[in-house]
Write a protein that holds these residues in place. Sequence first.
Motif, PDB file in Angstrom:
ATOM      1  N   THR A   6     -14.557 -10.851  -4.633  1.00 26.81           N
ATOM      2  CA  THR A   6     -13.811  -9.994  -5.553  1.00 26.81           C
ATOM      3  C   THR A   6     -12.918 -10.848  -6.452  1.00 26.81           C
ATOM      4  OG1 THR A   6     -13.752  -8.279  -3.858  1.00 26.81           O
ATOM      5  CG2 THR A   6     -12.275  -8.000  -5.725  1.00 26.81           C
TER       6      THR A   6
ATOM      7  N   MET B 288      -9.193  -2.938  -5.440  1.00 23.10           N
ATOM      8  CA  MET B 288     -10.113  -2.913  -4.303  1.00 23.10           C
ATOM      9  C   MET B 288      -9.390  -2.540  -3.009  1.00 23.10           C
ATOM     10  SD  MET B 288     -13.063  -3.307  -5.448  1.00 23.10           S
ATOM     11  CE  MET B 288     -13.881  -3.330  -3.873  1.00 23.10           C
TER      12      MET B 288
ATOM     13  N   ARG C 155     -12.446   8.579   6.321  1.00 23.69           N
ATOM     14  CA  ARG C 155     -13.597   8.492   7.240  1.00 23.69           C
ATOM     15  C   ARG C 155     -13.654   9.614   8.274  1.00 23.69           C
ATOM     16  NH1 ARG C 155     -14.383   2.022   8.534  1.00 23.69           N
ATOM     17  NH2 ARG C 155     -15.615   1.551   6.673  1.00 23.69           N
TER      18      ARG C 155
ATOM     19  N   TYR D 161     -18.039   2.212  12.710  1.00 19.90           N
ATOM     20  CA  TYR D 161     -16.590   2.115  12.455  1.00 19.90           C
ATOM     21  C   TYR D 161     -15.898   1.282  13.538  1.00 19.90           C
ATOM     22  CZ  TYR D 161     -17.409   5.883   9.072  1.00 19.90           C
ATOM     23  OH  TYR D 161     -17.871   6.629   8.033  1.00 19.90           O
TER      24      TYR D 161
ATOM     25  N   SER E 213     -11.023   4.899   1.200  1.00 25.36           N
ATOM     26  CA  SER E 213     -12.314   5.127   1.868  1.00 25.36           C
ATOM     27  C   SER E 213     -12.187   5.052   3.389  1.00 25.36           C
ATOM     28  CB  SER E 213     -13.348   4.122   1.379  1.00 25.36           C
ATOM     29  OG  SER E 213     -13.031   2.829   1.834  1.00 25.36           O
ATOM     30  N   ASN E 214     -11.240   4.220   3.865  1.00 31.04           N
ATOM     31  CA  ASN E 214     -11.000   4.099   5.308  1.00 31.04           C
ATOM     32  C   ASN E 214     -10.273   5.328   5.854  1.00 31.04           C
ATOM     33  OD1 ASN E 214     -11.028   2.967   7.810  1.00 31.04           O
ATOM     34  ND2 ASN E 214      -9.608   1.312   7.352  1.00 31.04           N
TER      35      ASN E 214
ATOM     36  N   GLU F  39     -10.538   0.617  -0.893  1.00 35.27           N
ATOM     37  CA  GLU F  39     -10.941   0.424   0.508  1.00 35.27           C
ATOM     38  C   GLU F  39     -10.025   1.192   1.461  1.00 35.27           C
ATOM     39  OE1 GLU F  39     -13.521  -1.219   1.982  1.00 35.27           O
ATOM     40  OE2 GLU F  39     -14.362  -1.489  -0.016  1.00 35.27           O
ATOM     41  N   SER F  40      -8.729   1.243   1.137  1.00 32.20           N
ATOM     42  CA  SER F  40      -7.775   1.978   1.990  1.00 32.20           C
ATOM     43  C   SER F  40      -8.091   3.472   1.982  1.00 32.20           C
ATOM     44  CB  SER F  40      -6.343   1.753   1.502  1.00 32.20           C
ATOM     45  OG  SER F  40      -6.005   0.396   1.554  1.00 32.20           O
TER      46      SER F  40
ATOM     47  N   PRO G  89     -13.329  -7.110  -0.281  1.00 34.10           N
ATOM     48  CA  PRO G  89     -14.676  -7.656  -0.080  1.00 34.10           C
ATOM     49  C   PRO G  89     -14.791  -9.074  -0.626  1.00 34.10           C
ATOM     50  CG  PRO G  89     -14.757  -5.451  -1.049  1.00 34.10           C
ATOM     51  CD  PRO G  89     -13.330  -5.900  -1.083  1.00 34.10           C
TER      52      PRO G  89
ATOM     53  N   HIS H 277     -10.761  -7.028   5.651  1.00 34.17           N
ATOM     54  CA  HIS H 277     -11.724  -5.963   5.347  1.00 34.17           C
ATOM     55  C   HIS H 277     -11.355  -5.191   4.085  1.00 34.17           C
ATOM     56  CE1 HIS H 277     -15.156  -5.305   7.914  1.00 34.17           C
ATOM     57  NE2 HIS H 277     -14.456  -5.700   8.975  1.00 34.17           N
ATOM     58  N   LEU H 278     -10.066  -5.240   3.719  1.00 34.67           N
ATOM     59  CA  LEU H 278      -9.618  -4.479   2.554  1.00 34.67           C
ATOM     60  C   LEU H 278     -10.063  -5.108   1.236  1.00 34.67           C
ATOM     61  CD1 LEU H 278      -5.983  -3.563   3.664  1.00 34.67           C
ATOM     62  CD2 LEU H 278      -7.997  -2.095   3.696  1.00 34.67           C
TER      63      LEU H 278
ATOM     64  N   GLU I 214     -16.542  -2.539  13.161  1.00 32.14           N
ATOM     65  CA  GLU I 214     -15.779  -3.201  12.107  1.00 32.14           C
ATOM     66  C   GLU I 214     -14.409  -3.669  12.597  1.00 32.14           C
ATOM     67  OE1 GLU I 214     -15.480  -0.770   8.672  1.00 32.14           O
ATOM     68  OE2 GLU I 214     -17.635  -0.728   8.296  1.00 32.14           O
TER      69      GLU I 214
END
Length: 223
Positions: free
Chosen positions: A133, A141, A152, A218, A148-149, A145-146, A130, A127-128, A221
Amino acid sequence: MMTNLFSSFDPGTMYNLSLNWMSTFLGLLMIPTMYWLIPSRMNFLWIKICLTLHKEFKILLGNKIKGSTLMFISLFSMILFNNFLGLFPYIFTSTSHLTLTLTLALPLWLSFMIYGWINNTTHMLAHLVPQGTPPILMPFMVCIESISNIIRPGTLAVRLAANMIAGHLLMTLLGNTGPMLSMMMINILIIIQLLLLLLESAVAIIQSYVFAILSTLYSSEVN
């Protein structure tokens, strides 16, 4: 002061108002509505809302864990009732405070993360990054992603609290201008306040739905 042994059975009074029937009315209020009218329109409406939410959450969660939608429906119900309680005068809106919203969001997110990283480590790592990429961008990325996670639970909590505060603050600021206005302007102010109250009712429903649906997303996922 008791004059005799049976004084404890005397009816209590306060402000020259008899409270003889107060205990009776309180007892009647505690009896569920289903005993008075089965099923009532309110029951029909609430069952319809719960079934609609159950279908939506079930699409996102799948059939992996039976009854998992009930947790998110309960979360929606609790936030919705607290939001609506805050619309009444002299009642503090508990969902406008980060102590409540963070208390709801943080344990939910943390439990999803712990479950995911223990049971589906490969899936969580995938998931980290996409799909599609370029290799040169992969480290960036992963960082994005880390972050943004991690933010949350904060975004869930702040979104709910900020939306609840904003409307109430606007209504309070407009209401405080009332004593300085003319009669004509007061009538216009009352209409504006009623429209804002209607808007706040819609916000109360939408924000509780957004909180519940994002929590469901969430959790989906993780699997």
